[in-house]
Design an enzyme around this catalytic site. Structure first.
Site, PDB file in Angstrom:
ATOM      1  N   LYS A  90      -0.969  -9.888  -2.255  1.00  0.00           N
ATOM      2  CA  LYS A  90      -0.202  -8.912  -3.041  1.00  0.00           C
ATOM      3  C   LYS A  90       1.212  -8.873  -2.497  1.00  0.00           C
ATOM      4  O   LYS A  90       1.417  -8.714  -1.285  1.00  0.00           O
ATOM      5  CB  LYS A  90      -0.840  -7.515  -2.933  1.00  0.00           C
ATOM      6  CG  LYS A  90      -0.181  -6.477  -3.823  1.00  0.00           C
ATOM      7  CD  LYS A  90      -0.707  -6.549  -5.229  1.00  0.00           C
ATOM      8  CE  LYS A  90       0.121  -5.744  -6.204  1.00  0.00           C
ATOM      9  NZ  LYS A  90       1.372  -6.404  -6.620  1.00  0.00           N
ATOM     10  N   GLN A 111       4.633  -8.359   4.556  1.00  0.00           N
ATOM     11  CA  GLN A 111       3.729  -7.781   3.557  1.00  0.00           C
ATOM     12  C   GLN A 111       2.298  -7.657   4.076  1.00  0.00           C
ATOM     13  O   GLN A 111       1.565  -6.755   3.677  1.00  0.00           O
ATOM     14  CB  GLN A 111       3.753  -8.643   2.293  1.00  0.00           C
ATOM     15  CG  GLN A 111       3.362  -7.917   1.018  1.00  0.00           C
ATOM     16  CD  GLN A 111       4.457  -7.032   0.471  1.00  0.00           C
ATOM     17  OE1 GLN A 111       5.610  -7.396   0.488  1.00  0.00           O
ATOM     18  NE2 GLN A 111       4.092  -5.855   0.001  1.00  0.00           N
ATOM     19  N   LYS A 114       2.330  -4.303   6.014  1.00  0.00           N
ATOM     20  CA  LYS A 114       2.626  -3.210   5.082  1.00  0.00           C
ATOM     21  C   LYS A 114       1.408  -2.903   4.222  1.00  0.00           C
ATOM     22  O   LYS A 114       1.002  -1.748   4.064  1.00  0.00           O
ATOM     23  CB  LYS A 114       3.817  -3.590   4.207  1.00  0.00           C
ATOM     24  CG  LYS A 114       4.226  -2.528   3.202  1.00  0.00           C
ATOM     25  CD  LYS A 114       5.252  -3.037   2.207  1.00  0.00           C
ATOM     26  CE  LYS A 114       6.505  -3.530   2.873  1.00  0.00           C
ATOM     27  NZ  LYS A 114       7.554  -3.899   1.888  1.00  0.00           N
ATOM     28  N   LYS A 126       4.113 -13.275  -0.984  1.00  0.00           N
ATOM     29  CA  LYS A 126       5.450 -13.046  -1.534  1.00  0.00           C
ATOM     30  C   LYS A 126       5.874 -14.308  -2.280  1.00  0.00           C
ATOM     31  O   LYS A 126       5.354 -15.395  -2.031  1.00  0.00           O
ATOM     32  CB  LYS A 126       6.460 -12.744  -0.419  1.00  0.00           C
ATOM     33  CG  LYS A 126       7.645 -11.923  -0.864  1.00  0.00           C
ATOM     34  CD  LYS A 126       7.307 -10.447  -1.086  1.00  0.00           C
ATOM     35  CE  LYS A 126       8.541  -9.649  -1.475  1.00  0.00           C
ATOM     36  NZ  LYS A 126       8.262  -8.224  -1.611  1.00  0.00           N
ATOM     37  N   GLY A 165       7.302  -7.110  -8.865  1.00  0.00           N
ATOM     38  CA  GLY A 165       8.740  -7.318  -8.861  1.00  0.00           C
ATOM     39  C   GLY A 165       9.345  -7.134  -7.473  1.00  0.00           C
ATOM     40  O   GLY A 165       8.698  -6.650  -6.554  1.00  0.00           O
ATOM     41  N   ASP A 166      10.580  -7.541  -7.346  1.00  0.00           N
ATOM     42  CA  ASP A 166      11.371  -7.356  -6.138  1.00  0.00           C
ATOM     43  C   ASP A 166      12.823  -7.451  -6.604  1.00  0.00           C
ATOM     44  O   ASP A 166      13.108  -7.247  -7.800  1.00  0.00           O
ATOM     45  CB  ASP A 166      11.026  -8.425  -5.085  1.00  0.00           C
ATOM     46  CG  ASP A 166      11.589  -8.103  -3.696  1.00  0.00           C
ATOM     47  OD1 ASP A 166      10.997  -7.271  -2.995  1.00  0.00           O
ATOM     48  OD2 ASP A 166      12.623  -8.691  -3.316  1.00  0.00           O
ATOM     49  N   THR A 210       8.792   3.101  -4.434  1.00  0.00           N
ATOM     50  CA  THR A 210       9.341   2.663  -3.150  1.00  0.00           C
ATOM     51  C   THR A 210      10.367   3.669  -2.638  1.00  0.00           C
ATOM     52  O   THR A 210      10.345   4.054  -1.459  1.00  0.00           O
ATOM     53  CB  THR A 210       9.976   1.265  -3.259  1.00  0.00           C
ATOM     54  OG1 THR A 210       9.028   0.363  -3.826  1.00  0.00           O
ATOM     55  CG2 THR A 210      10.404   0.753  -1.900  1.00  0.00           C
ATOM     56  N   ASN A 241      16.388   0.027  -8.023  1.00  0.00           N
ATOM     57  CA  ASN A 241      15.276   0.973  -8.126  1.00  0.00           C
ATOM     58  C   ASN A 241      15.059   1.779  -6.854  1.00  0.00           C
ATOM     59  O   ASN A 241      14.886   3.007  -6.892  1.00  0.00           O
ATOM     60  CB  ASN A 241      13.976   0.218  -8.432  1.00  0.00           C
ATOM     61  CG  ASN A 241      13.648   0.217  -9.909  1.00  0.00           C
ATOM     62  OD1 ASN A 241      14.456   0.629 -10.728  1.00  0.00           O
ATOM     63  ND2 ASN A 241      12.472  -0.263 -10.238  1.00  0.00           N
ATOM     64  N   SER A 377       1.523  -0.187  -6.680  1.00  0.00           N
ATOM     65  CA  SER A 377       1.061  -1.405  -7.344  1.00  0.00           C
ATOM     66  C   SER A 377      -0.461  -1.514  -7.254  1.00  0.00           C
ATOM     67  O   SER A 377      -1.133  -1.888  -8.221  1.00  0.00           O
ATOM     68  CB  SER A 377       1.705  -2.636  -6.707  1.00  0.00           C
ATOM     69  OG  SER A 377       3.000  -2.864  -7.202  1.00  0.00           O
TER      70      SER A 377
END
Length: 445
Positions: A90, A111, A114, A126, A165-166, A210, A241, A377
């Protein structure tokens, strides 16, 4: 045990030439794990350190596409499937000219921990491309996204790898990619991507998550000192964002954010950010921060320096990696900043982190403080699996509870390993042990 850590780090550098950001991310985690390995030597004996720094799979591919003038372009696509011990990979997709294998690897490594901290059964991954959507038409972005997904689709799935998204990948890009995935697979797999539109499987609060989570984490840190964000002046970097919704949540909690930024400079608005105007400029018009300054009486655009030069109580770096260096940290500390919570991934350099910790201020690494996005997410995946949708209040309450749990897990781990109040050690130790225990249970795979 420090010899074991150093040996692993030297191996990472030797195997991954020129990938400075990945080296930095690995160094930051490994430096925290000495006390963990000393207390639990079986992790080293099982080769956990050597295994966890090596991705399970690295995918790189060509992305050809045609612009509106008929010219052919070729970009590179990446997906790093780093660790699936806790669940399907993820992590977001980043579209930006700076993207390369090392950037994606550092993001994927972060990630792992996290995602582990959220407690939601998701692994770390990622991806992205060196394609930059800025200045491109919707038709060009669509053609790129369709080409990108044509290759990526064979590597992902709701129970395998779930991108989101990023930077450079918002609702528009997710929509184009989902449409292409559905066409190729002949299957409406809602859970294959997150950050979707509300009409087709998206979750309320995902857009805000976030930024909201970063501010909630800062509030939890202040609460350990009997304080809150009420009345605090805040410097925020970025204007995407994360920054916008960090500003929104901070205002809801009684704070006064006074800065935001993009690549053209930063805005100082001592009266407090006009959130409605900022959203109009960045979300609707896709404009620059200069457009805000030109329409907001009293606001000023600064093209030299950084928002960290402004005297504030709290700093929220929400733009990109290594944006806050030692000089910026010194400026913040000199001006009385007492809290730093990372909204971006690895925005503070090692020297800046060292300065914050030496000064004894509250500092939260991004793998803990910005985990709200991936947490929501995972909540989106949960709703997709049940073919249901929660209202805003329900989704926000779940996010709030997850962020409180992440904060408390970091605090507990820091105390367990002899460094009370050290959120860097706490986040790394708590995330690592959750993943390591499951890797041992799964055997040498």
């Amino acid at each position: 045990m420090q010899d074991v850590v150093e040996k692993v780090y030297e191996q990472v550098v030797a195997r991954n030439h020129g990938e400075a950001e990945f080296h930095q991310a690995v160094r930051e985690v490994l430096d925290s794990l000495g006390p963990v390995i000393a207390k639990h030597p079986h992790y080293a004996e099982a080769g956990l350190l050597e295994r966890i720094v090596e991705p399970e799979r690295q995918i790189m591919f060509r992305v050809p596409w045609v612009d509106d003038a008929g010219a052919v372009h070729v970009n590179r696509g990446f997906r790093i499937e780093f660790n699936s011990a806790l669940g399907p990979y993820k992590g977001g997709l980043r579209f930006h000219s700076s993207v390369n294998a090392g950037i994606i690897k550092f993001l994927g490594f972060e990630q792992i921990f996290k995602n582990a901290l959220t407690g939601q059964g998701i692994g770390g991954g990622k991806g992205g491309s060196d394609f930059d959507p800025h200045g491109r038409s919707d038709a060009e972005v669509m053609r790129f996204c369709q080409s990108f997904m044509t290759e990526l689709s064979r590597h992902i799935g709701p129970d395998t790898d779930v991108p989101a998204g990023d930077i450079g990948v918002g609702g528009r890009e997710i929509g184009y990619m989902f449409g292409q995935y559905k066409r190729l697979r002949n299957s409406y797999d809602s859970g294959v991507l997150t950050g979707k539109g509300l009409a087709w499987g998206g979750s309320l609060v995902r857009t805000e998550a976030t930024g909201y989570g970063t501010v909630l984490f800062a509030q939890s840190m202040l609460a350990t000192k009997g304080d809150s964000l009420e009345g605090k002046k805040i410097a925020v970097s970025g204007a995407g964002n994360v920054a916008i919704y960090a500003i929104e949540k901070a205002q809801q909690l009684g704070a006064k954010p006074i800065t935001f930024s993009d690549s053209s400079g930063y805005v100082v608005d001592e009266a407090g950010v006009d959130l409605e105007l900022l959203k109009q400029v960045k979300e609707v018009e896709r404009g620059r921060v200069a457009d805000y300054a030109s329409r907001r009486p009293g606001a000023r655009l600064v093209t030299e320096g950084r928002p960290w030069d402004v005297p504030v109580d709290v700093a929220l770096p929400c733009a990109t990696q290594n944006e806050l260096d030692a000089a910026s940290a010194a400026s913040l500390l000199r001006n009385g900043c007492a809290v730093v919570a990372e909204g971006a991934n690895m925005p503070c350099t090692p020297e800046a982190i060292e300065a914050f910790q030496a000064a004894g201020i509250l500092y939260a690494p991004g793998k803990a403080s910005n985990a709200g996005g991936v947490a929501t997410s995972a909540l989106e995946m949960e709703q997709n699996a049940g073919r249901t949708r929660w209202d805003f209040a329900t989704a926000e309450a779940k996010l709030t509870a997850i962020m409180a749990d992440i904060h408390d897990s970091c605090v507990a781990a820091a105390a367990t390993y002899g460094r009370p109040g050290d959120y860097v050690l706490g986040a790394n130790a708590a995330g690592f042990t959750r993943v390591a225990d499951v890797m041992i249970a799964h055997g040498i795979v």
